[in-house]
Design an enzyme around this catalytic site. Sequence first.
Site, short mmCIF file in Angstrom:
data_model
loop_
_atom_site.label_atom_id
_atom_site.label_comp_id
_atom_site.label_asym_id
_atom_site.label_seq_id
_atom_site.Cartn_x
_atom_site.Cartn_y
_atom_site.Cartn_z
N SER A 153 60.81 36.98 55.32
CA SER A 153 60.91 35.67 54.69
C SER A 153 60.67 35.80 53.18
O SER A 153 61.34 36.59 52.53
CB SER A 153 59.93 34.70 55.35
OG SER A 153 60.22 33.37 55.01
N ASP A 317 67.89 32.46 63.78
CA ASP A 317 67.35 31.98 62.50
C ASP A 317 68.43 31.20 61.75
O ASP A 317 69.43 31.76 61.32
CB ASP A 317 66.88 33.17 61.68
CG ASP A 317 66.15 32.77 60.40
OD1 ASP A 317 66.10 31.56 60.08
OD2 ASP A 317 65.62 33.67 59.72
N HIS A 350 63.31 31.58 62.96
CA HIS A 350 62.88 32.32 61.78
C HIS A 350 61.57 33.06 62.00
O HIS A 350 61.37 34.17 61.49
CB HIS A 350 62.75 31.35 60.60
CG HIS A 350 62.36 32.00 59.32
ND1 HIS A 350 63.16 32.93 58.68
CD2 HIS A 350 61.24 31.86 58.54
CE1 HIS A 350 62.57 33.33 57.56
NE2 HIS A 350 61.41 32.71 57.46
#
Length: 490
Positions: A153, A317, A350
Amino acid sequence: MTYKKSLGNVSTKYYKMKEDLQLDTGNILETPTIAYETYGKLNNEKSNVILVCHALTGDAHAAGWHDGDKKPGWWNIIIGPGKPLDTNRYFIICSNVLGSCKGTTGPCDINPKTNKPYGLDFPIITINDMVKAQKKLLDYLDINHLYAVVGGSMGGMQVLQWTITYPDMVRNAIMIASGAYSTPQQIAFNAVQRRSIIEDPNWKGGKYYEEGVSPEQGLSVARMIAHITYLSNESMYEKFGRKLQDKNKFSYDFSTEFQVESYLEHQGSTFTKKFDANSYLYLTKALDYFEVRKNTSLEEALKPVKSRILIMSITSDWLYTHEHMEEIVMALRANNVEVSYSRLNSEYGHDAFLIENGQMNYIISNFLSKARVKDVMSHTTLTLDYTADIKEAAELMMNCNKTHIPIVDDGKEIVGIITAWDLSKAIATDANSIDDIMTKNVLTCTEYDSLHKVIRKMKEHNISGLPVIDKNHKVIGSITTAHISNLYEK
């Protein structure tokens, strides 16, 4: 207490810079403090360092346990003895990012100019500023090279920035569920989250610290919005479906009725107890500003990259899609960068990189196991000209505590090697020149050879080191058993 496959108790350390930090905006941050943790042991060559970069609201506590913890560090499934980031082999560093509220200087800390919390006087920071602060920490720890830099991320953005800003420092890079720039959709989600904080009456223009209040309602809503983007539709169906919370029929009012509502409210409420609202504003803004292309093509922006890279996307995601990550893969391949690409099959969305330990363990371990000579070699090595005499060779070995020295010609190409045993032979045979005693069929390796190949060669010939040569047979370094022992010996 003993924790299976865990590091046990760990502690956070703090480094206060002696100098100010120059930021991308042109502003100066006065002698910031960096919070960090380390796991494992640094080897003598300092060649086994892995830097772990955390996501938006993470911290330096990536693994192990703090006293009183109810759960271990945020990536304990990946870091520890026998895990992909194996603390029996690697020296792991994780630092809290600039602008956060977990020990590294951020808006909730005291501004030395006013003796009050910075609030909105804290300067805007970028992903590159975070990386520059991490570099300062590594300088303090006297670490010049990274075996790998790893993150997911926002941590993945830091990884990519590392390969661009400090390409000669990074040997391997692992970028998970991230991007080369923030998309309009991502910026939009961040904008709504920030608006929910700013519109909270208790935000008070960012000066709520002095008022003894906090914009908890706004921060809670921001976290609820963010959490939706971290999940997938599949995971929500599996976890909640349309099940009601503590009731078996609709109330037909505006109370919390569905389990998914209750879950988000819980996530938002608990988050306000452990994170600062202003830090949330600054860090989401850093996400928005992230853009490596800077008015050029992605391929051109990634030209500086020299490291071997693993790019990992997550099938479910929708915040950082596989298309976004595959764009990075294609740009790197166009630049002839050695890049591997894996898609993590998961329904968790995610956040899967924080959950899917099975697949993550396999993919990361497999990538790191394919280490090359250039990942651990010494880039400085002694050589001796072929015209030197035996006395010069003996003095060089004695003064520099070496047992073997490559011999090079006028063009610096390797033509032989001389060892301590060869010098003994010179005395016994009354030899006059290096040419009489040196080994001319020299065993060598290149910086792109695998460590497994080098280890086999060393064992087969019962030697402890090899000169590293380039395509023109010029010596560019050396590799010894000491360089690689900490990666391959338990």
